[in-house]
Design a protein around this motif. Structure first.
Motif, mmCIF file in Angstrom:
data_model
loop_
_atom_site.group_PDB
_atom_site.id
_atom_site.type_symbol
_atom_site.label_atom_id
_atom_site.label_comp_id
_atom_site.label_asym_id
_atom_site.label_seq_id
_atom_site.Cartn_x
_atom_site.Cartn_y
_atom_site.Cartn_z
ATOM 1 N N LYS A 25 12.727 14.244 10.998
ATOM 2 C CA LYS A 25 12.554 14.251 12.456
ATOM 3 C C LYS A 25 11.082 14.445 12.835
ATOM 4 C CE LYS A 25 14.567 15.940 16.718
ATOM 5 N NZ LYS A 25 13.291 15.854 17.407
ATOM 6 N N ARG A 26 10.383 15.288 12.062
ATOM 7 C CA ARG A 26 8.980 15.575 12.388
ATOM 8 C C ARG A 26 8.151 14.282 12.394
ATOM 9 N NH1 ARG A 26 4.221 16.792 9.711
ATOM 10 N NH2 ARG A 26 5.166 16.358 7.694
ATOM 11 N N LEU A 27 8.411 13.410 11.420
ATOM 12 C CA LEU A 27 7.616 12.174 11.340
ATOM 13 C C LEU A 27 8.096 11.132 12.337
ATOM 14 C CD1 LEU A 27 6.883 11.814 7.546
ATOM 15 C CD2 LEU A 27 5.545 12.863 9.348
ATOM 16 N N ASN A 51 0.780 -1.242 0.000
ATOM 17 C CA ASN A 51 0.000 0.000 0.000
ATOM 18 C C ASN A 51 0.808 1.286 0.000
ATOM 19 O OD1 ASN A 51 -2.886 -0.968 0.325
ATOM 20 N ND2 ASN A 51 -1.858 -2.060 1.987
ATOM 21 N N CYS A 52 1.993 1.260 0.557
ATOM 22 C CA CYS A 52 2.699 2.524 0.769
ATOM 23 C C CYS A 52 3.968 2.641 -0.066
ATOM 24 C CB CYS A 52 3.073 2.694 2.236
ATOM 25 S SG CYS A 52 1.821 2.121 3.390
ATOM 26 N N LEU A 53 4.625 1.506 -0.298
ATOM 27 C CA LEU A 53 5.907 1.502 -0.989
ATOM 28 C C LEU A 53 5.899 2.223 -2.348
ATOM 29 C CD1 LEU A 53 8.362 -1.446 -1.281
ATOM 30 C CD2 LEU A 53 7.389 -0.556 -3.359
ATOM 31 N N PRO A 54 4.834 2.090 -3.145
ATOM 32 C CA PRO A 54 4.880 2.765 -4.451
ATOM 33 C C PRO A 54 5.145 4.255 -4.323
ATOM 34 C CG PRO A 54 2.983 1.310 -4.336
ATOM 35 C CD PRO A 54 3.594 1.324 -2.965
ATOM 36 N N CYS A 55 4.718 4.888 -3.269
ATOM 37 C CA CYS A 55 4.974 6.317 -3.097
ATOM 38 C C CYS A 55 6.115 6.579 -2.118
ATOM 39 C CB CYS A 55 3.726 7.038 -2.594
ATOM 40 S SG CYS A 55 2.423 7.096 -3.824
ATOM 41 N N HIS A 56 6.056 5.918 -0.948
ATOM 42 C CA HIS A 56 7.020 6.270 0.100
ATOM 43 C C HIS A 56 8.342 5.519 -0.035
ATOM 44 C CE1 HIS A 56 4.500 9.016 2.361
ATOM 45 N NE2 HIS A 56 3.501 8.204 2.111
ATOM 46 N N GLY A 57 8.421 4.578 -0.968
ATOM 47 C CA GLY A 57 9.685 3.889 -1.219
ATOM 48 C C GLY A 57 9.908 2.726 -0.280
ATOM 49 N N GLY A 111 -6.072 10.357 5.064
ATOM 50 C CA GLY A 111 -5.240 11.025 4.071
ATOM 51 C C GLY A 111 -4.771 12.365 4.603
ATOM 52 N N LYS A 112 -3.886 13.002 3.853
ATOM 53 C CA LYS A 112 -3.394 14.326 4.269
ATOM 54 C C LYS A 112 -2.884 15.056 3.042
ATOM 55 C CE LYS A 112 -0.890 16.789 7.629
ATOM 56 N NZ LYS A 112 -0.503 16.792 9.021
ATOM 57 N N ASN A 113 -3.340 16.271 2.838
ATOM 58 C CA ASN A 113 -2.953 17.069 1.663
ATOM 59 C C ASN A 113 -2.997 16.234 0.387
ATOM 60 O OD1 ASN A 113 -2.612 19.136 3.476
ATOM 61 N ND2 ASN A 113 -0.425 18.793 3.705
ATOM 62 N N ASN A 114 -1.795 15.989 -0.196
ATOM 63 C CA ASN A 114 -1.745 15.262 -1.473
ATOM 64 C C ASN A 114 -1.932 13.761 -1.338
ATOM 65 O OD1 ASN A 114 -1.466 17.268 -3.268
ATOM 66 N ND2 ASN A 114 0.785 17.219 -3.337
ATOM 67 N N MET A 115 -1.899 13.265 -0.126
ATOM 68 C CA MET A 115 -2.024 11.814 0.045
ATOM 69 C C MET A 115 -3.485 11.452 0.275
ATOM 70 S SD MET A 115 -0.313 9.310 2.840
ATOM 71 C CE MET A 115 -1.348 8.032 3.509
ATOM 72 N N GLY A 116 -3.989 10.525 -0.522
ATOM 73 C CA GLY A 116 -5.387 10.114 -0.393
ATOM 74 C C GLY A 116 -5.610 9.315 0.871
ATOM 75 N N ALA A 117 -6.872 9.046 1.186
ATOM 76 C CA ALA A 117 -7.217 8.271 2.373
ATOM 77 C C ALA A 117 -7.106 6.779 2.058
ATOM 78 C CB ALA A 117 -8.628 8.609 2.813
ATOM 79 N N TYR A 118 -6.502 6.035 2.975
ATOM 80 C CA TYR A 118 -6.382 4.588 2.769
ATOM 81 C C TYR A 118 -7.229 3.797 3.759
ATOM 82 C CZ TYR A 118 -3.108 5.321 -0.865
ATOM 83 O OH TYR A 118 -2.580 5.705 -2.065
ATOM 84 N N GLY A 119 -8.123 4.515 4.488
ATOM 85 C CA GLY A 119 -8.968 3.848 5.468
ATOM 86 C C GLY A 119 -9.827 2.760 4.854
HETATM 87 C C1 HEC Z 1 -0.181 7.777 -3.947
HETATM 88 C C2 HEC Z 1 0.996 8.004 -3.170
HETATM 89 C C3 HEC Z 1 0.953 7.665 -1.685
HETATM 90 C C4 HEC Z 1 0.679 6.487 -1.083
HETATM 91 C C5 HEC Z 1 0.309 5.180 -1.756
HETATM 92 C C6 HEC Z 1 0.854 6.692 0.323
HETATM 93 N N1 HEC Z 1 1.214 7.969 0.577
HETATM 94 FE FE1 HEC Z 1 1.643 8.772 2.378
HETATM 95 N N2 HEC Z 1 1.999 10.551 1.521
HETATM 96 C C7 HEC Z 1 1.928 10.825 0.163
HETATM 97 C C8 HEC Z 1 2.201 12.224 -0.055
HETATM 98 C C9 HEC Z 1 2.219 12.919 -1.413
HETATM 99 C C10 HEC Z 1 2.420 12.786 1.216
HETATM 100 C C11 HEC Z 1 2.713 14.253 1.545
HETATM 101 C C12 HEC Z 1 1.390 14.895 1.866
HETATM 102 C C13 HEC Z 1 1.574 16.371 2.095
HETATM 103 O O1 HEC Z 1 1.466 17.080 1.108
HETATM 104 O O2 HEC Z 1 1.772 16.765 3.239
HETATM 105 C C14 HEC Z 1 2.284 11.714 2.168
HETATM 106 C C15 HEC Z 1 2.451 11.893 3.539
HETATM 107 C C16 HEC Z 1 2.417 10.853 4.450
HETATM 108 C C17 HEC Z 1 2.671 11.018 5.868
HETATM 109 C C18 HEC Z 1 3.027 12.314 6.576
HETATM 110 C C19 HEC Z 1 1.795 13.086 6.895
HETATM 111 C C20 HEC Z 1 2.121 14.366 7.598
HETATM 112 O O3 HEC Z 1 1.537 14.593 8.652
HETATM 113 O O4 HEC Z 1 2.936 15.142 7.088
HETATM 114 C C21 HEC Z 1 2.552 9.788 6.437
HETATM 115 C C22 HEC Z 1 2.732 9.445 7.900
HETATM 116 C C23 HEC Z 1 2.222 8.864 5.378
HETATM 117 N N3 HEC Z 1 2.147 9.542 4.203
HETATM 118 C C24 HEC Z 1 2.029 7.514 5.558
HETATM 119 C C25 HEC Z 1 1.614 6.662 4.544
HETATM 120 C C26 HEC Z 1 1.343 5.267 4.755
HETATM 121 C C27 HEC Z 1 1.522 4.536 6.072
HETATM 122 C C28 HEC Z 1 0.958 4.754 3.552
HETATM 123 C C29 HEC Z 1 0.512 3.337 3.255
HETATM 124 C C30 HEC Z 1 -0.704 2.936 3.882
HETATM 125 C C31 HEC Z 1 0.990 5.835 2.593
HETATM 126 N N4 HEC Z 1 1.381 6.967 3.231
HETATM 127 C C32 HEC Z 1 0.660 5.695 1.267
HETATM 128 C C33 HEC Z 1 1.654 9.926 -0.830
HETATM 129 C C34 HEC Z 1 1.298 8.610 -0.638
#
Ligand code: HEC
Length: 221
Positions: A157-159, A128-134, A174-182
């Protein structure tokens, strides 16, 4: 006089036709030119039916089937917090990411971290997360090569300092550009992923002290 009788008879029939049978009940359907499947053979709830031998039209749940709501489980084992199983409807940090009764984030995962949970977290993170977060959580997943920008780096450090409950909320909403994964990642898997993300962070924070004695000398070179 002739016409009077005719008008009287016609209006009498009309009056009867309009008002006469009002309030009358009939089980027979009215005349329908295009019934469009409005009426079908079906079994009504809570009525006897002769399809099943026991004549119950509302069927009981077959034995040993999965209940719609039960305590959280991992690999068939019930997970408990403070010795009690947790249910999806409870006001519990497991469900909300917040300390119950407050709006404060739960500082750490409420579930007990086990090898099982971490392994589950690794697998779910990689899906779920690796494609974006590596793969190592540095925010340089494959999507960064296709125009997705500014994925969070878990080694910031913040995270690292962020409460687990807030990370839970980010996955859920979700948050800003990151969609909700609930909707895609069930509650227990969210906590498992957080545990794994913490392990990823720890992997980059190792110090000399973490290297077992016999090997430390080699490292210094
Ligand atoms: C489609 C790409 C994508 C996927 C998949 C994704 N993320 Fe993100 N994530 C992002 C982006 C883009 C941000 C930066 C959001 C922002 O603008 O602050 C982010 C930010 C975050 C943050 C930091 C939020 C903050 O408060 O700054 C966390 C924690 C996080 N992701 C966890 C996860 C986890 C855990 C998963 C897997 C369940 C996940 N993400 C899946 C794109 C993704």
């Amino acid at each position: 006089m002739r016409y009077f009788l005719l008008v009287f008879a016609v209006s009498g029939i009309a009056l009867l036709g309009i008002c006469g049978f009002r309030g009358g009940l009939s089980r027979r359907p009215p005349i329908e030119l295009f019934p469009d499947m409005v009426r079908q053979n079906k079994v009504r709830p809570q009525t006897p039916g002769d399809f099943f031998p026991d004549q119950l039209s509302s069927r009981l749940i077959p034995a040993n089937t999965v209940p719609r709501s039960g305590p959280y489980q991992l690999d068939g084992e019930v997970l408990s917090v403070n010795g009690k199983p947790v249910f999806p409807y409870e006001d519990s940090a497991v469900n909300t990411g917040r300390i119950p009764g407050t709006t404060n984030w739960a500082p750490v995962t409420p579930l007990t971290i086990t090898r099982q949970l971490l392994q589950r977290g690794q697998q779910r993170y990689q899906i779920n997360c690796l494609p974006c977060h590596g793969p190592d959580g540095d925010g340089k997943g494959i999507t960064s090569k296709y125009g997705m920008v500014a994925m969070a780096n878990f080694h910031d450090k913040r995270l690292i300092d962020m409460a687990d409950g807030e990370v839970f909320n980010t996955i859920t909403q979700g948050k800003n550009n990151m969609g909700a994964y609930g909707a895609n990642v069930p509650v227990v898997d969210r906590w498992a992923i957080i545990a794994y993300v913490r392990a990823l962070e720890r992997s980059q924070l190792a110090t000399d002290e973490d290297v077992p004695d016999p090997y430390r000398a080699q490292f210094k070179k």
